[in-house]
Design a protein around this motif. Sequence first.
Motif, PDB file in Angstrom:
ATOM      1  N   ARG A  76       1.715   6.566  -6.952  1.00 59.84           N
ATOM      2  CA  ARG A  76       0.452   7.419  -7.420  1.00 59.84           C
ATOM      3  C   ARG A  76       0.936   8.823  -7.706  1.00 59.84           C
ATOM      4  NH1 ARG A  76      -3.262   5.940  -3.236  1.00 59.84           N
ATOM      5  NH2 ARG A  76      -3.359   3.756  -3.412  1.00 59.84           N
ATOM      6  N   LYS A  77       0.292   9.208  -8.790  1.00 62.08           N
ATOM      7  CA  LYS A  77       0.637  10.733  -9.007  1.00 62.08           C
ATOM      8  C   LYS A  77      -0.657  11.546  -8.524  1.00 62.08           C
ATOM      9  CE  LYS A  77       3.745  10.025 -12.770  1.00 62.08           C
ATOM     10  NZ  LYS A  77       4.489  10.572 -14.039  1.00 62.08           N
ATOM     11  N   SER A  78      -0.461  12.651  -8.258  1.00 63.23           N
ATOM     12  CA  SER A  78      -1.273  13.769  -7.707  1.00 63.23           C
ATOM     13  C   SER A  78      -2.426  14.137  -8.873  1.00 63.23           C
ATOM     14  CB  SER A  78      -0.937  14.684  -7.301  1.00 63.23           C
ATOM     15  OG  SER A  78      -1.794  15.677  -6.916  1.00 63.23           O
ATOM     16  N   GLU A  79      -3.707  13.499  -8.587  1.00 59.12           N
ATOM     17  CA  GLU A  79      -4.689  13.848  -9.662  1.00 59.12           C
ATOM     18  C   GLU A  79      -5.052  15.269  -9.618  1.00 59.12           C
ATOM     19  OE1 GLU A  79      -7.745  11.110  -9.075  1.00 59.12           O
ATOM     20  OE2 GLU A  79      -6.229   9.408  -9.309  1.00 59.12           O
ATOM     21  N   ASN A  80      -5.028  15.847  -8.659  1.00 58.31           N
ATOM     22  CA  ASN A  80      -5.161  17.259  -8.175  1.00 58.31           C
ATOM     23  C   ASN A  80      -4.253  18.151  -9.003  1.00 58.31           C
ATOM     24  OD1 ASN A  80      -7.436  16.212  -7.059  1.00 58.31           O
ATOM     25  ND2 ASN A  80      -6.410  16.616  -4.898  1.00 58.31           N
ATOM     26  N   GLY A  81      -4.661  19.226  -9.786  1.00 52.79           N
ATOM     27  CA  GLY A  81      -3.628  20.167 -10.140  1.00 52.79           C
ATOM     28  C   GLY A  81      -3.454  21.272  -8.976  1.00 52.79           C
ATOM     29  N   GLU A 101       0.864  -1.322  -0.181  1.00 55.26           N
ATOM     30  CA  GLU A 101       0.047  -0.039   0.093  1.00 55.26           C
ATOM     31  C   GLU A 101       0.875   1.198   0.087  1.00 55.26           C
ATOM     32  OE1 GLU A 101      -2.996   2.487  -0.224  1.00 55.26           O
ATOM     33  OE2 GLU A 101      -3.045   0.288  -0.739  1.00 55.26           O
ATOM     34  N   LEU A 102       1.935   1.285   0.662  1.00 58.48           N
ATOM     35  CA  LEU A 102       2.823   2.238   0.615  1.00 58.48           C
ATOM     36  C   LEU A 102       3.607   2.638  -0.481  1.00 58.48           C
ATOM     37  CD1 LEU A 102       4.429   2.185   4.407  1.00 58.48           C
ATOM     38  CD2 LEU A 102       2.671   3.767   3.476  1.00 58.48           C
ATOM     39  N   ARG A 103       4.026   1.356  -1.147  1.00 63.91           N
ATOM     40  CA  ARG A 103       4.444   1.503  -2.445  1.00 63.91           C
ATOM     41  C   ARG A 103       3.622   2.170  -3.620  1.00 63.91           C
ATOM     42  NH1 ARG A 103       7.509  -3.657  -4.485  1.00 63.91           N
ATOM     43  NH2 ARG A 103       7.488  -2.184  -6.193  1.00 63.91           N
ATOM     44  N   ARG A 104       2.234   1.712  -3.753  1.00 62.85           N
ATOM     45  CA  ARG A 104       1.274   2.220  -4.432  1.00 62.85           C
ATOM     46  C   ARG A 104       0.987   3.862  -4.098  1.00 62.85           C
ATOM     47  NH1 ARG A 104      -2.897  -1.304  -2.884  1.00 62.85           N
ATOM     48  NH2 ARG A 104      -1.852  -3.119  -2.707  1.00 62.85           N
ATOM     49  N   GLN A 105       1.020   4.053  -2.836  1.00 65.85           N
ATOM     50  CA  GLN A 105       0.937   5.641  -2.647  1.00 65.85           C
ATOM     51  C   GLN A 105       1.912   6.380  -3.123  1.00 65.85           C
ATOM     52  OE1 GLN A 105       0.193   6.258   1.638  1.00 65.85           O
ATOM     53  NE2 GLN A 105      -1.846   5.229   1.344  1.00 65.85           N
TER      54      GLN A 105
END
Length: 72
Positions: free
Chosen positions: A61-66, A54-58
């Motif tokens: 992950r790229k930030s979806e918010n601009g 889960e930490l690796r996935r986080q």
Amino acid sequence: MAYVVFLGGLAVVLAGLTWFASWAKRRGRGSGVAGALAAYDEAYRTTAHQSHYELRRQADRKSENGSPDELQ
């Protein structure tokens, strides 16, 4: 005298392990150890294994918010 020899030997071993760890990190050789520990976690400590992924996935992950500047 035996204590001095024991402590000296212990210091040499710890210094050698510290050097090896820094060498392995520089050369990227630690992935085998990380894989072995991940397999151990998966087999015996499932919650730690799940948390690790889960930490690796986080982190991946790229930030979806601009940024707030893009909203103007």
